[in-house]
Motif scaffolding. Structure first.
Motif, mmCIF file in Angstrom:
data_model
loop_
_atom_site.group_PDB
_atom_site.id
_atom_site.type_symbol
_atom_site.label_atom_id
_atom_site.label_comp_id
_atom_site.label_asym_id
_atom_site.label_seq_id
_atom_site.Cartn_x
_atom_site.Cartn_y
_atom_site.Cartn_z
ATOM 1 N N LEU A 268 0.814 -1.221 0.000
ATOM 2 C CA LEU A 268 0.000 0.000 0.000
ATOM 3 C C LEU A 268 0.843 1.264 0.000
ATOM 4 O O LEU A 268 0.314 2.374 -0.118
ATOM 5 N N LEU A 303 -2.376 -1.212 -5.572
ATOM 6 C CA LEU A 303 -2.842 -0.050 -4.797
ATOM 7 C C LEU A 303 -1.738 0.980 -4.542
ATOM 8 O O LEU A 303 -1.980 2.181 -4.591
ATOM 9 N N ILE A 306 -1.271 2.873 -7.677
ATOM 10 C CA ILE A 306 -2.431 3.746 -7.915
ATOM 11 C C ILE A 306 -2.370 4.950 -6.984
ATOM 12 O O ILE A 306 -2.604 6.097 -7.398
ATOM 13 N N ARG A 307 -2.016 4.716 -5.730
ATOM 14 C CA ARG A 307 -1.923 5.853 -4.809
ATOM 15 C C ARG A 307 -0.783 6.799 -5.225
ATOM 16 O O ARG A 307 -0.899 8.019 -5.087
ATOM 17 N N VAL A 325 -8.849 9.683 -6.174
ATOM 18 C CA VAL A 325 -8.001 8.488 -6.184
ATOM 19 C C VAL A 325 -7.634 8.100 -4.750
ATOM 20 O O VAL A 325 -7.801 6.946 -4.353
ATOM 21 N N SER A 326 -7.178 9.070 -3.956
ATOM 22 C CA SER A 326 -6.758 8.661 -2.609
ATOM 23 C C SER A 326 -7.961 8.171 -1.807
ATOM 24 O O SER A 326 -7.872 7.170 -1.093
ATOM 25 N N GLU A 328 -10.622 6.693 -2.945
ATOM 26 C CA GLU A 328 -11.056 5.388 -3.447
ATOM 27 C C GLU A 328 -10.082 4.274 -3.054
ATOM 28 O O GLU A 328 -10.493 3.164 -2.705
ATOM 29 N N VAL A 329 -8.778 4.590 -3.100
ATOM 30 C CA VAL A 329 -7.778 3.601 -2.683
ATOM 31 C C VAL A 329 -7.985 3.281 -1.201
ATOM 32 O O VAL A 329 -7.966 2.119 -0.787
ATOM 33 N N ILE A 356 -11.577 -0.146 -9.080
ATOM 34 C CA ILE A 356 -11.356 1.253 -8.680
ATOM 35 C C ILE A 356 -11.735 2.184 -9.831
ATOM 36 O O ILE A 356 -12.386 3.206 -9.624
#
Ligand code: IPM
Ligand code: MN
Length: 361
Positions: A268, A303, A306-307, A325-326, A328-329, A356
């Protein structure tokens, strides 16, 4: 995991409508996680120009080049760079140890003057430590990473190896100023300097003095100093005392692995290698490595990538998109961690990216 508001684009900077983004998928699971991260950018409707670069262990084995200066000059023209992961499979001897680290990753950090390595951490449910909600500002171009040192009488009984730590007033000040600004923009407005001033009395003195001097520019920010060893205890036993931490390159490397693991795992952990002065592109990468053993299995967790790309959107001025984005992650990480203590969602890399992407629009 709490929502982290975006704040990497200063008001005076004009955002580009179609930024030029360099994509370094790299080795192992790097390309897989980067593909999912870019899927999110596309789902959000952010237009960008994509330029792919083949760099990493696979490229070195093919061409003998790690990062040629002509490629570096091309990178300088970009708005941002996304990197998946670089490194050969564990146990492989074809790539000399340290070659990619120094020749590619550190070369980009130093040459592009990416002097802040920003790493946010937020506990997910069932993480070993609850209550983590802080960001580490790691100095990214100096310290022991500068490579000062050498051998004397190498290979003899009287061999000497030295490894110095380079700390310049300019380098320390700009990093600490970034950290004060970040702290000032957050709710808690609290900054901790982490060092080892009781033993590293020269470098520590410069860091502490600079920290104390800059404080007068930020009257709303409360500040405190912690030794790095004590910080490792506090992160486990009392992490709520931290909001923003500023520290040198090596301490930052070590405590961000600890923070990643305590808050829910390295899968993460996101990072932004920033050139806050914008004299060149900044670089966004997940903290994890190439994990060759799970390539193609769908087990790679996208993740962190993505973050990281969410931080890129923030840096490029797509603040609303970055916040989505943050959020949703974090929502996704909260859901999967609640269901499964091992943090496995039972979903493949692509399914996570799709899920996502679907929810974000
Ligand atoms: C990191 C990594 C790098 C570092 C290595 C790969 C050179 O551990 O980004 O934290 O030490 O900075
Ligand atoms: Mn590290």
């Amino acid at each position: 995991m709490n929502e982290v508001k975006s704040r990497l684009m200063p008001d005076e900077v004009q955002r580009s409508s179609a930024p030029k983004i360099g994509v370094i998928g790299g080795d192992g699971i790097g390309p897989e996680v980067v593909a999912e991260a870019l899927k999110i950018v596309e789902a959000l409707g952010v237009k960008y120009e994509r330029v792919d670069y083949s760099l990493g262990a696979h490229a070195y084995l093919k061409t003998g080049d790690v990062l040629d200066d002509s490629v570096l000059d091309e990178l300088r023209q970009l708005d941002a760079i996304v990197l998946g992961a670089v490194g050969p499979p564990v146990g492989s001897t074809e790539v000399p140890p340290g070659l990619l680290e120094r020749g590619l990753l550190l070369k980009m950090r130093f040459e592009l003057d990416l002097y802040v390595n920003l790493r946010p951490f937020n506990s997910v449910p069932n993480a070993p430590v609850q209550g983590i909600d802080f960001a580490v500002v790691r100095e990214n171009t100096e310290g022991t990473y500068a490579g000062e040192g050498g051998f004397l009488r190498k290979g003899t009984k009287h061999e000497v190896a030295t490894q110095g730590s380079v700390n310049t007033r300019h380098g320390v000040e700009r990093c600490i100023r970034f950290a004060f600004n970040l702290a000032n923009s957050r709710k808690a407005k609290h900054l901790t300097l982490v060092h080892k001033t009781n033993v590293l009395t020269f470098a520590g003195d410069l860091w502490q003095r600079t920290f104390d001097e800059l404080a007068s520019e930020f009257p709303e920010v409360t500040r405190v100093y912690n030794h790095v060893d004590a910080t490792c205890i506090y992160m486990v036993e009392d992490p709520k005392r931290y909001d923003v931490i500023v520290t040198d390159n090596l301490f930052g490397d070590i405590i961000t692995d600890l923070a990643g693991s305590l808050s829910g795992g390295i899968g993460l952990a996101a990072s932004a290698n920033l050139n806050p002065d914008r004299t060149g592109p900044s670089l966004f990468e997940p903290v994890h490595g190439a994990a060759h053993d799970i390539v193609g299995t769908g087990k790679a967790n996208p993740l962190a990538a993505i973050r990281s790309i969410g931080m890129m959107l923030d840096y490029l001025g797509f603040t609303a998109e970055a916040n989505k984005v943050s959020a949703e992650v974090i929502r996704f990480a909260n859901e999967i961690m609640e269901k499964n203590t091992k943090g496995s969602s039972g979903m493949t890399t692509q399914q996570i990216g799709d899920a996502i992407a679907e929810r974000i629009i």
